[in-house]
Design an enzyme around this catalytic site. Sequence first.
Site, PDB file in Angstrom:
ATOM      1  N   TYR A  24     -55.260  40.355  97.270  1.00  0.00           N
ATOM      2  CA  TYR A  24     -55.385  38.999  96.745  1.00  0.00           C
ATOM      3  C   TYR A  24     -56.196  38.151  97.720  1.00  0.00           C
ATOM      4  O   TYR A  24     -55.777  37.874  98.837  1.00  0.00           O
ATOM      5  CB  TYR A  24     -54.018  38.348  96.548  1.00  0.00           C
ATOM      6  CG  TYR A  24     -53.093  39.055  95.574  1.00  0.00           C
ATOM      7  CD1 TYR A  24     -53.588  39.931  94.607  1.00  0.00           C
ATOM      8  CD2 TYR A  24     -51.728  38.834  95.613  1.00  0.00           C
ATOM      9  CE1 TYR A  24     -52.738  40.573  93.721  1.00  0.00           C
ATOM     10  CE2 TYR A  24     -50.869  39.467  94.722  1.00  0.00           C
ATOM     11  CZ  TYR A  24     -51.377  40.341  93.780  1.00  0.00           C
ATOM     12  OH  TYR A  24     -50.518  40.969  92.900  1.00  0.00           O
ATOM     13  N   HIS A  46     -49.458  49.476  95.034  1.00  0.00           N
ATOM     14  CA  HIS A  46     -49.971  48.596  93.983  1.00  0.00           C
ATOM     15  C   HIS A  46     -50.373  49.361  92.732  1.00  0.00           C
ATOM     16  O   HIS A  46     -50.132  48.920  91.601  1.00  0.00           O
ATOM     17  CB  HIS A  46     -51.172  47.808  94.533  1.00  0.00           C
ATOM     18  CG  HIS A  46     -51.351  46.464  93.921  1.00  0.00           C
ATOM     19  ND1 HIS A  46     -52.080  45.465  94.509  1.00  0.00           N
ATOM     20  CD2 HIS A  46     -50.907  45.936  92.752  1.00  0.00           C
ATOM     21  CE1 HIS A  46     -52.073  44.388  93.743  1.00  0.00           C
ATOM     22  NE2 HIS A  46     -51.380  44.655  92.666  1.00  0.00           N
ATOM     23  N   SER A  70     -46.585  38.392  85.596  1.00  0.00           N
ATOM     24  CA  SER A  70     -47.186  37.724  84.427  1.00  0.00           C
ATOM     25  C   SER A  70     -46.187  37.547  83.294  1.00  0.00           C
ATOM     26  O   SER A  70     -46.497  37.834  82.129  1.00  0.00           O
ATOM     27  CB  SER A  70     -48.421  38.500  83.946  1.00  0.00           C
ATOM     28  OG  SER A  70     -49.444  38.490  84.897  1.00  0.00           O
ATOM     29  N   PRO A  71     -44.978  37.056  83.574  1.00  0.00           N
ATOM     30  CA  PRO A  71     -43.992  36.877  82.501  1.00  0.00           C
ATOM     31  C   PRO A  71     -44.361  35.757  81.529  1.00  0.00           C
ATOM     32  O   PRO A  71     -43.741  35.639  80.472  1.00  0.00           O
ATOM     33  CB  PRO A  71     -42.708  36.536  83.267  1.00  0.00           C
ATOM     34  CG  PRO A  71     -43.184  35.880  84.526  1.00  0.00           C
ATOM     35  CD  PRO A  71     -44.438  36.618  84.893  1.00  0.00           C
ATOM     36  N   LEU A  72     -45.377  34.978  81.886  1.00  0.00           N
ATOM     37  CA  LEU A  72     -45.865  33.919  80.999  1.00  0.00           C
ATOM     38  C   LEU A  72     -47.146  34.319  80.283  1.00  0.00           C
ATOM     39  O   LEU A  72     -47.893  33.462  79.797  1.00  0.00           O
ATOM     40  CB  LEU A  72     -46.087  32.633  81.803  1.00  0.00           C
ATOM     41  CG  LEU A  72     -44.816  32.010  82.383  1.00  0.00           C
ATOM     42  CD1 LEU A  72     -45.152  30.884  83.352  1.00  0.00           C
ATOM     43  CD2 LEU A  72     -43.913  31.510  81.276  1.00  0.00           C
ATOM     44  N   GLY A  73     -47.395  35.625  80.199  1.00  0.00           N
ATOM     45  CA  GLY A  73     -48.578  36.089  79.484  1.00  0.00           C
ATOM     46  C   GLY A  73     -49.858  35.546  80.062  1.00  0.00           C
ATOM     47  O   GLY A  73     -50.781  35.191  79.345  1.00  0.00           O
ATOM     48  N   ARG A  74     -49.913  35.503  81.406  1.00  0.00           N
ATOM     49  CA  ARG A  74     -51.068  34.947  82.133  1.00  0.00           C
ATOM     50  C   ARG A  74     -51.374  33.514  81.688  1.00  0.00           C
ATOM     51  O   ARG A  74     -52.530  33.095  81.592  1.00  0.00           O
ATOM     52  CB  ARG A  74     -52.294  35.844  81.983  1.00  0.00           C
ATOM     53  CG  ARG A  74     -52.028  37.267  82.459  1.00  0.00           C
ATOM     54  CD  ARG A  74     -53.286  38.095  82.565  1.00  0.00           C
ATOM     55  NE  ARG A  74     -52.964  39.462  82.898  1.00  0.00           N
ATOM     56  CZ  ARG A  74     -52.709  39.913  84.139  1.00  0.00           C
ATOM     57  NH1 ARG A  74     -52.753  39.068  85.144  1.00  0.00           N
ATOM     58  NH2 ARG A  74     -52.421  41.177  84.357  1.00  0.00           N
ATOM     59  N   GLY A  75     -50.307  32.773  81.436  1.00  0.00           N
ATOM     60  CA  GLY A  75     -50.437  31.361  81.110  1.00  0.00           C
ATOM     61  C   GLY A  75     -50.506  31.054  79.639  1.00  0.00           C
ATOM     62  O   GLY A  75     -50.287  29.909  79.223  1.00  0.00           O
TER      63      GLY A  75
END
Length: 340
Positions: free
Chosen positions: A60, A129, A208-213
């Site tokens: 990152y 990873h 990404s539990p928010l679907g990448r926003g």
Amino acid sequence: MTVPTRTLGRSGLTVSAQGLGCMGMSDFYGATADDDPESVATIHRALDLGITLLDTADMYGLGANEELIGKAIADRRDQVVLASKFGILRKVDDPRFRAVSGRPEYVHQACEASLRRLGVDHIDLYYQHRTDAEVPIEETVGAMAELVREGKVRHLGLSEASARTIRRAVAVHPIAAVQSEWSLFSREIETDVVPTCRELGVGLVPYSPLGRGLLTGAIASPGDLADGDFRRIGQPRFQGDNFDHNLALVEVVKTIASEKGCTPGQIALAWVHAQGDDVVPIPGTRRRRYLEENVGALDIALTADESTQLDSLRAAGDRYPDMSFVQGNTRERSPQPSES
């Protein structure tokens, strides 16, 4: 707000029920340099709220994210369960370059470099990873186990690993957690990975539990994303007909959120939390206000009818432009007789 705790599988590693994904503070979602003070403030606010699990990786920002976290926790190390990852190789002069290495000698080199950037003497949870299709997982995890014996790492994890890979890894050394994308829009791991982890006593850490926003309801078109944001450039779920289909699904989440008096993102996170006490999502943000909103999802209980509606949602488009980079573990080498 006080975040409760969870134990990852049978590892004995206790973490906050929700963690903080730090990737976006340094990479992939547009320009970040001017946001460093707010990112540090977000990390400090997370610790104040009881979030202990901070997630980073050496790739990152080409190491910049580890350096940022190291500075932010320098005087609060005892409050942090520090997670980092190795195994994805990048080049400064070629932003598109990606390769994977699970070679034992590289495992040691990567860990030493991460420890230096983080400014710590150990990493609490160290993930591979991505699985290296050319290196038997037994060799990679064997090298990771050496780091545990040396005191440089406390617990081991895998990211985006198949059920078969997880079984082989656990036979070498206990695995505390498997990190995979899991959200209302990403359900693939429910078939094999989740049952395998639960059988073997391995915790689940959805990224990404928010679907990448997208599940926050804040994105109405790809034009809402910053220049350089990887979602705008080529993420399949944010392109063309896929995007239109997925926006229609977000409307269902918005309706439920409106009825409950909360945000769509909180509904999406509440759904992930409801998948089990062994599930610790790590939504990412570099803003304190979104961090606090995410933590608020822990207080939301979904009804059976709401859960049924949410379970029925199926996103269009792959998670990545090249899914072979994620699914490479299905081709992973098995040890030869002389290697066992």
